[in-house]
Scaffold this active site. Structure first.
Site, PDB file in Angstrom:
ATOM      1  CG  HIS A 126      -1.753   1.274   1.377  1.00 39.70           C
ATOM      2  ND1 HIS A 126      -2.925   1.160   1.115  1.00 39.70           N
ATOM      3  CD2 HIS A 126      -1.598   2.491   1.821  1.00 39.70           C
ATOM      4  CE1 HIS A 126      -3.679   2.561   1.286  1.00 39.70           C
ATOM      5  NE2 HIS A 126      -2.523   3.106   1.663  1.00 39.70           N
ATOM      6  CD  GLU A 127       1.596   3.453   3.820  1.00 44.49           C
ATOM      7  OE1 GLU A 127       1.857   4.601   3.175  1.00 44.49           O
ATOM      8  OE2 GLU A 127       0.451   3.391   4.553  1.00 44.49           O
ATOM      9  CG  HIS A 152       0.630   6.087  -0.585  1.00 43.69           C
ATOM     10  ND1 HIS A 152      -0.689   7.115  -1.089  1.00 43.69           N
ATOM     11  CD2 HIS A 152       0.155   5.769   0.426  1.00 43.69           C
ATOM     12  CE1 HIS A 152      -1.694   6.852  -0.294  1.00 43.69           C
ATOM     13  NE2 HIS A 152      -1.255   5.845   0.629  1.00 43.69           N
ATOM     14  CD  GLU A 199      -5.329   6.164   0.941  1.00 42.04           C
ATOM     15  OE1 GLU A 199      -5.403   4.966   0.796  1.00 42.04           O
ATOM     16  OE2 GLU A 199      -4.188   6.861   1.288  1.00 42.04           O
TER      17      GLU A 199
HETATM   18 ZN    ZN Z   1      -2.823   5.424   2.067  1.00 43.00          ZN
END
Ligand code: ZN
Length: 503
Positions: A267-268, A271, A297
């Protein structure tokens, strides 16, 4: 000050952006240090430094020189390149916002947030909501006040939503969320009648040292260049970026859970890719970094769910994963693993929620934020309301505040109006995937081979490289056409009907 030419004014514009970026960089490093390496008792001293630095940023952002520079450039708008026009627009917006916040309130708020972060962490560890409640109450008050300063014409919560996602409002979100509930709640009901998926092997003992090595491997698979992207450990995972050559992600390791850190890292990492793939020209300007929380997101959840939880991705990494954890995964095959990481079941912790129930967690926070900002709900009553909503939306009992309303760091960091962007991001991401598939064909054939370059290339081309140059709505529509949540609800219905053999 009078400028002799547009060129001279643009030089001044570069200088002021560079200076502001440098102070933000320093504050960002302090913030990262606070969350990772700094000893617990260090927050008071750091608070003083933060106070000085944020005071300097405030002075710079509200200075009469900056006002004069903006006016000069606005009066020569027709001579400016598009990127300059956008810089002036963004700086103007910040300038006008800062003009509206009195200096002492701005500084006091920064100090409040620094203290609130430490208090929240302690409150969470000790399951002591009452110690955090007064801080939350003050943060809510400030946010309500700031909302009125920024957009007196809007309902305060709409004004806050707008800070994270330009153009967003409660009318749109109420509709979006009710459509989601209409899809998700019946799916969960049907799933609850099916035999549960066995995911017990995900909770065997996975030594942290091995998990760290596994994180390094995952970062490599998703294409993160470690020369430019670091990883650290924090209570709550996040990503912070200083420029497109220095991005940091964080994770949290639990010895008895493999998937927790695994999916935080992916997830990170999503980003981070967004930040790292921005064009160099935006560094040290107000256009550096991702454009909105919703778009951000969309990237993180794209890698986490649409890629990371796909059969193709599991196939690609499974042999290596087995070599990291041969004992723990001795009796597990790919399909078992795929099913386990996609198990849908109402649960307590948002960051560990499955892809299907996730949006319900967001809806709880959305309802509470609306009520806090409107004044219907006092900070001290948050736990009660929280627990009621978890019962209503997810059908589960919240045993304590540590696993309830103290679980997220957002409110202690002053982010109110942020949560809805998580659900919006999921929906944006699915629409990007569908458009990408129309343009590139069978992208999962590459994913199955562990090759994400085509996918990341598409995202770089259409999303990442622009940093904050395009407005979020414009960026999304140029890449994907008009936003339609149906892509997302159809995706959830198809995926979970297949997974659980629903009719
Ligand atoms: Zn996030």
């Amino acid at each position: 000050m009078q400028y002799e030419s547009v060129a001279q004014a643009l030089e001044a514009l570069d200088r002021t952006q560079k200076t502001e970026a440098a102070y933000n960089h320093a504050m960002g490093v302090l913030y990262l240090d606070a969350a990772t390496a700094a000893p617990k008792g260090s927050y008071a001293g750091r608070g003083n430094t933060m106070e000085v630095l944020s005071g300097v940023i405030y002075d710079l952002s509200t200075s009469p020189e900056r006002g004069a520079l903006l006016s000069y450039l606005e009066s020569h708008r027709q001579e400016l390149a598009p990127v300059r026009i956008r810089q002036v627009e963004v700086i103007r917006k910040n300038y006008d916002r800062f003009q509206k916040i009195p200096a002492e309130e701005f500084v006091a708020y920064q100090v409040l947030l620094n203290n609130a972060g430490a208090v929240w962490e302690k409150a969470k560890n000790e399951n002591d909501f009452p110690s955090f409640a007064p801080y939350l109450e003050k943060i809510v008050e400030y946010n309500r006040k700031f909302a009125g300063y920024f957009h007196p014409e809007m309902a305060p919560y709409d004004a806050l939503l707008n800070e994270y996602e330009e153009g967003m409002n409660m009318v749109t979100l109420d509709t979006f969320f009710s459509r989601l509930r209409g899809t998700i709640v019946p799916l969960i009901e049907k799933i609850s009648k099916k035999p549960p998926i066995d995911d017990s092997f995900l909770f065997r003992t996975y030594p942290v040292e091995q998990q760290r090595k596994f994180s390094d491997y995952l970062m490599k698979v998703i294409g993160l260049d470690r020369s430019y992207c670091g990883i650290a450990e924090t209570e709550h995972p996040f990503t912070t970026n200083f420029n497109n050559k220095d991005v940091r992600i964080t994770t949290h390791y639990y010895e008895n859970s493999l998937a927790s850190s695994m999916y935080s890292v992916i997830h990170e990492g999503g980003h981070a890719l967004y930040e790292l793939n921005a064009e160099d020209q935006y560094n040290a300007t107000v256009l550096s970094g991702g454009v909105s929380m919703g778009i951000h997101e969309s990237q993180s959840r794209f890698y986490e769910n649409l890629i990371g939880r796909s059969r193709g991705f599991i196939h690609a990494i499974f042999p290596k994963m087995k070599s990291f954890f041969p004992e723990q995964l001795r009796d597990v095959d790919e399909e078992m693993f795929y099913r386990a990481v996609n198990k849908a079941q109402p649960s307590l912790i948002r960051t560990e929620a499955d892809e299907l129930t996730y949006a319900l967690h967001v809806m709880v926070r959305y309802e509470i934020e609306k009520q806090l900002i409107s004044g219907e709900l006092a900070a001290k009553d948050v736990p009660g309301r929280w627990n009621e909503l978890y019962q209503e939306y997810l059908g589960i009992e919240v045993p304590n505040d540590r696993m309830g309303c103290l679980q997220d760091s957002h409110w202690s960091g002053g982010s109110i109006g942020y949560f809805p962007s998580y659900a919006l991001g999921s929906a944006y991401g699915v629409q990007m995937l569908r458009i990408m598939q129309q343009e590139l064909g069978d992208i999962f054939a590459d994913v199955t081979k562990g090759d994400l370059s085509g996918i990341t290339g598409w995202l770089k081309e259409h999303i990442h490289r622009y940093a904050s140059f395009k407005k979020p709505g414009e960026l999304f529509e140029e890449a994907c056409g008009r936003f339609d949540p149906k892509f997302y609800t159809d995706y959830l219905t198809e995926k979970f009907s297949e997974l659980y053999h629903l009719d």
